[in-house]
Scaffold this active site. Structure first.
Site, PDB file in Angstrom:
ATOM      1  N   ASP A 162       0.797  -1.286   0.105  1.00 56.07           N
ATOM      2  CA  ASP A 162       0.028  -0.139   0.149  1.00 56.07           C
ATOM      3  C   ASP A 162       0.862   1.235  -0.023  1.00 56.07           C
ATOM      4  OD1 ASP A 162      -2.453   1.434   0.111  1.00 56.07           O
ATOM      5  OD2 ASP A 162      -3.172   0.326   1.683  1.00 56.07           O
ATOM      6  N   HIS A 163       0.162   2.383  -0.118  1.00 58.36           N
ATOM      7  CA  HIS A 163       0.865   3.820  -0.274  1.00 58.36           C
ATOM      8  C   HIS A 163       1.744   3.889   0.636  1.00 58.36           C
ATOM      9  CE1 HIS A 163      -2.651   4.790   2.004  1.00 58.36           C
ATOM     10  NE2 HIS A 163      -1.986   5.766   2.590  1.00 58.36           N
ATOM     11  N   GLU A 164       2.896   4.649   0.235  1.00 57.99           N
ATOM     12  CA  GLU A 164       3.963   5.290   1.041  1.00 57.99           C
ATOM     13  C   GLU A 164       4.837   4.431   1.980  1.00 57.99           C
ATOM     14  OE1 GLU A 164       2.275   8.699   2.996  1.00 57.99           O
ATOM     15  OE2 GLU A 164       2.178   9.782   0.936  1.00 57.99           O
TER      16      GLU A 164
END
Length: 212
Positions: free
Chosen positions: A139-141
């Site tokens: 998932d993001h970041e």
């Protein structure tokens, strides 16, 4: 990609790596493997040519061919990457399946194996020579350092940091914001809700250290 690829390794992820390059219409020139029993055999009509340390084949890499290291074992993978860096002055290319999704602002290093239906989210930073098996979600970041391995169907939630050489088994869930230490190992199906120390092995739901 105009140049054909030589795949170092003919076991484990080598066959799916061939499928990845086929999915992207990239020609694979052949495989190189240290197991002499495989020399002269074929994987889906692509020949196993010889040994990865054979200069006769290595000299093709950089000028006429690209290279990809398809070896599951991290120590041997590191050895082959170092050999390519020093003897051929090249970095292995990424192998990214056409059915995977890599965000437009994700950052990727070199030599990563990204199999089918892998999803790499926005702002994610991926190092080099990582292995992402089928259906893994990053998932993001999140931040993943070099030589990390992620098992099939695992979910790495947002903002997770995974240090160099960590191994995440199949079907693992890492909750948002945690850190998995260098060379840590997480058993299949585990749910990890807190940080994992360097070199630690954890398993279960919630994941707990395994006593040696």
């Amino acid at each position: 990609m105009e140049k054909p690829v030589i795949i170092l390794g003919a076991k484990g992820i080598a066959h799916p790596a061939l499928e990845i390059f086929n999915s992207n219409k990239v020609i694979v020139y052949g495989f190189l493997d240290e197991d002499e029993k495989l020399h002269g055999t074929e994987i889906n009509v692509v020949p196993v040519l010889g040994n990865p340390e054979d200069d006769g084949f290595l000299k093709l890499i950089g000028q006429k061919c690209e290279a990809f290291v398809a070896v599951d074992d991290n120590k041997y993978r590191q050895f082959l990457v170092k050999m390519l860096n020093e003897r051929r002055k090249v970095q292995p290319i990424n192998a990214i399946h056409e059915s995977s999704y890599v965000s437009t602002d994700a950052v990727l290093g070199h030599g990563n194996f990204i199999n089918g239906r892998v999803n790499i989210g926005a702002g994610t930073k991926i190092g080099s020579h990582c292995i992402f098996n089928t259906g893994a979600i990053i998932d993001h970041e999140s931040v993943l350092e070099d030589f990390v391995q992620i098992g099939a169907g695992s979910i790495v939630n947002s903002g997770v940091t995974i240090k160099e050489g960590a191994f995440i088994g199949s079907g693992v869930t890492l909750v948002s914001g945690i850190t998995v230490g260098k060379n840590a190992r997480i058993g299949a199906g585990s749910v990890v809700i807190s940080n994992v120390k360097d070199g630690e092995t954890v398993f279960g739901n919630p994941a707990a250290p395994i006593k040696k």
